[in-house]
Scaffold this active site. Structure first.
Site, mmCIF file in Angstrom:
data_model
loop_
_atom_site.group_PDB
_atom_site.id
_atom_site.type_symbol
_atom_site.label_atom_id
_atom_site.label_comp_id
_atom_site.label_asym_id
_atom_site.label_seq_id
_atom_site.Cartn_x
_atom_site.Cartn_y
_atom_site.Cartn_z
ATOM 1 C CG PHE A 1 -0.304 0.479 2.451
ATOM 2 C CD1 PHE A 1 -0.114 1.812 2.805
ATOM 3 C CD2 PHE A 1 0.401 -0.562 3.194
ATOM 4 C CE1 PHE A 1 0.745 2.105 3.923
ATOM 5 C CE2 PHE A 1 1.025 0.033 4.588
ATOM 6 C CZ PHE A 1 1.074 1.301 4.715
ATOM 7 C CE LYS B 1 -2.807 -8.480 -4.067
ATOM 8 N NZ LYS B 1 -3.695 -7.369 -3.615
ATOM 9 C CD GLU C 1 -5.138 -5.694 0.218
ATOM 10 O OE1 GLU C 1 -4.522 -5.924 -0.807
ATOM 11 O OE2 GLU C 1 -4.818 -6.167 1.295
ATOM 12 C CE LYS C 2 -4.176 -2.507 4.573
ATOM 13 N NZ LYS C 2 -3.205 -3.482 4.352
ATOM 14 C CB SER D 1 4.409 -7.382 5.579
ATOM 15 O OG SER D 1 3.585 -8.671 4.749
ATOM 16 C CB CYS E 1 10.508 -0.185 2.571
ATOM 17 S SG CYS E 1 11.048 0.621 0.736
ATOM 18 C CD GLU F 1 8.605 -2.719 8.135
ATOM 19 O OE1 GLU F 1 7.969 -3.778 7.992
ATOM 20 O OE2 GLU F 1 9.137 -2.212 7.183
HETATM 21 P P1 NAD Z 1 1.354 -6.597 2.956
HETATM 22 O O1 NAD Z 1 2.281 -7.787 2.962
HETATM 23 O O2 NAD Z 1 0.441 -6.563 3.997
HETATM 24 O O3 NAD Z 1 0.573 -6.708 1.615
HETATM 25 C C1 NAD Z 1 1.400 -6.496 0.414
HETATM 26 C C2 NAD Z 1 0.572 -7.360 -0.682
HETATM 27 O O4 NAD Z 1 0.531 -8.761 -0.241
HETATM 28 C C3 NAD Z 1 -0.695 -6.979 -0.886
HETATM 29 O O5 NAD Z 1 -0.992 -6.871 -2.164
HETATM 30 C C4 NAD Z 1 -1.718 -8.105 -0.204
HETATM 31 O O6 NAD Z 1 -3.047 -8.118 -0.627
HETATM 32 C C5 NAD Z 1 -0.886 -9.115 -0.299
HETATM 33 N N1 NAD Z 1 -0.911 -10.023 1.019
HETATM 34 C C6 NAD Z 1 -0.921 -9.514 2.199
HETATM 35 N N2 NAD Z 1 -1.075 -10.769 3.197
HETATM 36 C C7 NAD Z 1 -1.025 -11.695 2.281
HETATM 37 C C8 NAD Z 1 -0.906 -13.441 2.760
HETATM 38 N N3 NAD Z 1 -0.972 -13.615 4.066
HETATM 39 N N4 NAD Z 1 -1.111 -13.993 1.597
HETATM 40 C C9 NAD Z 1 -1.088 -13.516 0.376
HETATM 41 N N5 NAD Z 1 -1.045 -12.387 -0.167
HETATM 42 C C10 NAD Z 1 -1.075 -11.382 1.093
HETATM 43 O O7 NAD Z 1 2.133 -5.269 3.004
HETATM 44 P P2 NAD Z 1 1.660 -3.702 3.032
HETATM 45 O O8 NAD Z 1 1.471 -3.541 4.551
HETATM 46 O O9 NAD Z 1 0.905 -3.541 2.049
HETATM 47 O O10 NAD Z 1 3.194 -2.939 2.866
HETATM 48 C C11 NAD Z 1 3.896 -2.483 4.085
HETATM 49 C C12 NAD Z 1 5.253 -3.525 4.043
HETATM 50 O O11 NAD Z 1 5.772 -3.550 2.760
HETATM 51 C C13 NAD Z 1 6.270 -2.919 4.945
HETATM 52 O O12 NAD Z 1 6.789 -4.258 5.417
HETATM 53 C C14 NAD Z 1 7.284 -2.514 4.230
HETATM 54 O O13 NAD Z 1 8.628 -2.420 4.501
HETATM 55 C C15 NAD Z 1 7.418 -3.366 2.897
HETATM 56 N N6 NAD Z 1 7.910 -2.618 1.941
HETATM 57 C C16 NAD Z 1 9.016 -3.084 1.390
HETATM 58 C C17 NAD Z 1 9.581 -2.340 0.456
HETATM 59 C C18 NAD Z 1 10.791 -2.807 -0.268
HETATM 60 O O14 NAD Z 1 11.299 -2.674 -1.364
HETATM 61 N N7 NAD Z 1 11.683 -3.612 0.452
HETATM 62 C C19 NAD Z 1 8.907 -1.238 -0.404
HETATM 63 C C20 NAD Z 1 8.042 -0.953 0.201
HETATM 64 C C21 NAD Z 1 7.024 -1.718 1.354
#
Ligand code: NAD
Length: 518
Positions: free
Chosen positions: A172, A196, A199-200, A249, A304, A404
């Site tokens: 998101f 994809k 969703e947020k 994440s 991130c 985090e």
């Molecule tokens: P998230 O993992 O909750 O969601 C990311 C995606 O994964 C979404 O599209 C979501 O629908 C999907 N998803 C979530 N849980 C899932 C599951 N259990 N099974 C399958 N799919 C699932 O992450 P977020 O809250 O949207 O983003 C924040 C996180 O992203 C933080 O940890 C941040 O550090 C990380 N991030 C990392 C970078 C990088 O380049 N390292 C860049 C941006 C964000």
């Protein structure tokens, strides 16, 4: 013909959700060049984090719809891969122009759905735009290699070919930049794509897709499916998808990494972080404090590469109070407020989590130098705001350090020496980024050599590389072999074919011995 004629739904202030197909709030999927409403009656509200208004609704795409998106990508692949590379580059050239023209629209969509300030949202778009610009030079980036006369009259050359259908799963926090880390590189290499969005905040992806089609991207080359875990698992399991790019994440990233790898896919997975800024007493005070405040609280700490932990070495610990002064001066408000320095966090749950981790720090002995948990923002009383918060005397065993936080919380630790500070950073499981602030070249060089983090800043707080390099997080912040964008990104989205050719009078006789070069 702007499907976001439906743009009015995007920025609607009507908070009467109806999750039925056909509702004006529903975000369509993009399948085979057509924006189509899902038949699913299940959807998730996209909520403006500053106001709680329902901006739109994301459908949970059905299995059949998902399959038709992948089929559309598969069908589009043969002709797209044989489209001249120069033509594919020109689509990117046009896309970068259209993104610039639509910068305000994209930024407003991001601010409305994600909460960051408009200026920061423009930065989000801009950092993605730079990847589009870089993809305009794909012919050079994708070049193969050639060695002439490897044996008598025989030459060998390698060609980088696209993989086929690739997929991207987005977080998101950067609704424009992250899809743009993926799509431009993948499609300009000749792949087709299923995206994809988070969703947020799916709005920016939808606008970008519309612009990409206006730029000339043929039907089916980019498809968008919405949803959550089920859609993600369908991506991991699908036999026609060859590679998966994920950013988000660790929980989701490691699941996706193992599930998609198990079905034979390439995976690149960028995950969570805990980035440290190490401050030496010889650093430029003013510049360092400004950098720490900006990198700790910018985007409400939801980057991130946010610098969420400061390690003060020696006497620099006396600067803590000065950070508090600067943090107090920041204005917290809705991202649309031109004066705002930081906006809300993404959801009520995110705010609760941030507050819980701050509280756990206090209970385990950290000193709360600034508490933003109970902030009230006039006019936006319902928003998920957390003001800048600073915890000092934090130690490595505390939960607020190990987790985090992903909110506007700066954690302060202390070390007696640079060696001790480096040790603290290296013991942390994450390895996205680390920065040192110093005026000593010797200290900076030692830090750069010994630090175990994939992206190092020297008097630079958020060292996110531009697209001619790659985003090189390491340790638990990354799983896979080939990083996002840059040379590694091109390698990720291509496979090598090596050709050995012989154009001479073919030898007579049969020899069953292993051919050797002579
Ligand atoms: P998230 O993992 O909750 O969601 C990311 C995606 O994964 C979404 O599209 C979501 O629908 C999907 N998803 C979530 N849980 C899932 C599951 N259990 N099974 C399958 N799919 C699932 O992450 P977020 O809250 O949207 O983003 C924040 C996180 O992203 C933080 O940890 C941040 O550090 C990380 N991030 C990392 C970078 C990088 O380049 N390292 C860049 C941006 C964000």
């Amino acid at each position: 013909p702007g499907i976001f004629g439906a743009v009015n739904y995007r920025f609607s202030t009507v908070a009467q959700p109806s999750s039925r197909p056909g509702s004006s709030l529903r975000v369509p999927n993009l399948i085979g060049g057509r924006f189509v409403d899902s038949h699913s009656s299940d959807s998730i509200d996209v909520i403006n984090p500053a106001t709680q208004e329902v901006v739109s609704q994301v459908p949970l795409t059905t299995k059949e719809e998902f399959t038709s998106a992948v089929s559309a990508a598969k069908e589009a692949f043969p002709s797209w891969r044989s489209t001249p590379i120069t033509t594919r580059q020109r689509v990117m050239l046009k896309l970068q122009e259209l993104i610039r023209k639509n910068m305000d629209k994209l930024a407003l969509s991001i601010t409305t759905e994600q909460g960051k300030t408009l200026k920061d949202a423009q930065g989000d778009v801009f950092r993605g735009l730079e990847v589009v610009e870089h993809a305009c030079g794909m012919a050079t980036l994708q070049m193969g290699e050639y060695v002439s006369n490897v044996s008598n009259g025989i030459d060998t050359y390698s060609i980088r070919e696209p993989l086929g259908v690739c997929a991207g799963i987005c977080p998101f926090n950067f609704p424009a930049m992250i899809p743009l880390w993926m799509v431009p590189v993948a499609v300009t290499c000749g792949n087709t794509f299923v995206l994809k969005p988070s969703e947020k905040d799916p709005g920016a992806s939808m606008i970008l897709a519309e612009l990409a089609m206006e730029a000339g991207l043929p039907d089916g080359v980019l498809n968008i499916v919405h949803g959550t875990n089920d859609t993600v698992n369908a991506i991991c399991d699908d036999e026609d998808i060859r590679a998966v790019s994920f950013v988000g994440s660790n929980t989701a990233g490691m699941h996706i990494y193992s599930r998609a790898s198990a079905s034979g896919k390439r995976v690149q997975s960028n995950m969570g972080a805990k980035n440290h800024g190490v401050v030496l007493p010889d650093a430029n005070i003013d510049a360092t404090l400004n950098a720490l405040v900006a990198a700790g609280f910018g985007a409400a700490g939801q980057r991130c590469m946010a610098l969420s932990t400061v390690v003060f070495v020696g006497d620099s610990k006396f600067w803590e109070d000065k950070i508090v002064e600067r943090a107090k001066a920041l204005k917290v408000s809705a991202g649309t407020d031109p004066e705002a320095d930081l906006g809300p966090v993404i959801s009520k749950q995110a705010k609760e989590r941030v507050c819980r981790l701050v509280q756990s720090g206090v209970e385990s002995g950290a000193r709360l130098l600034l508490d933003g948990r109970n902030i009230k923002v006039p006019g936006y009383e319902q928003g998920n705001f957390v003001g800048p918060t600073i915890l000092a005397d934090v130690t490595a065993d505390m939960e607020c350090y190990k987790e985090e936080i992903f909110g506007p919380v700066l954690i302060c630790m202390q070390a007696d020496s640079l060696d001790e500070a480096i040790n603290i950073v290296n013991r942390n499981k994450y390895g996205n980024g680390a920065a040192i602030f110093t005026s000593s070249g010797i200290a900076a060089r030692k830090f750069q050599t010994e630090i175990e983090a994939g992206q190092v800043g020297i008097n630079v707080p958020i060292p996110v590389p531009l697209p001619f390099f790659s985003f090189t997080g390491s340790k638990s912040s990354f799983a896979g072999d080939l990083n996002f964008y840059g040379k590694a990104g091109v390698q990720f989205y291509t496979q090598i074919k090596t050709v050995t050719q012989q154009w001479k009078d073919l030898p007579g006789g049969v020899s069953l011995a292993m051919p050797t070069s002579q």
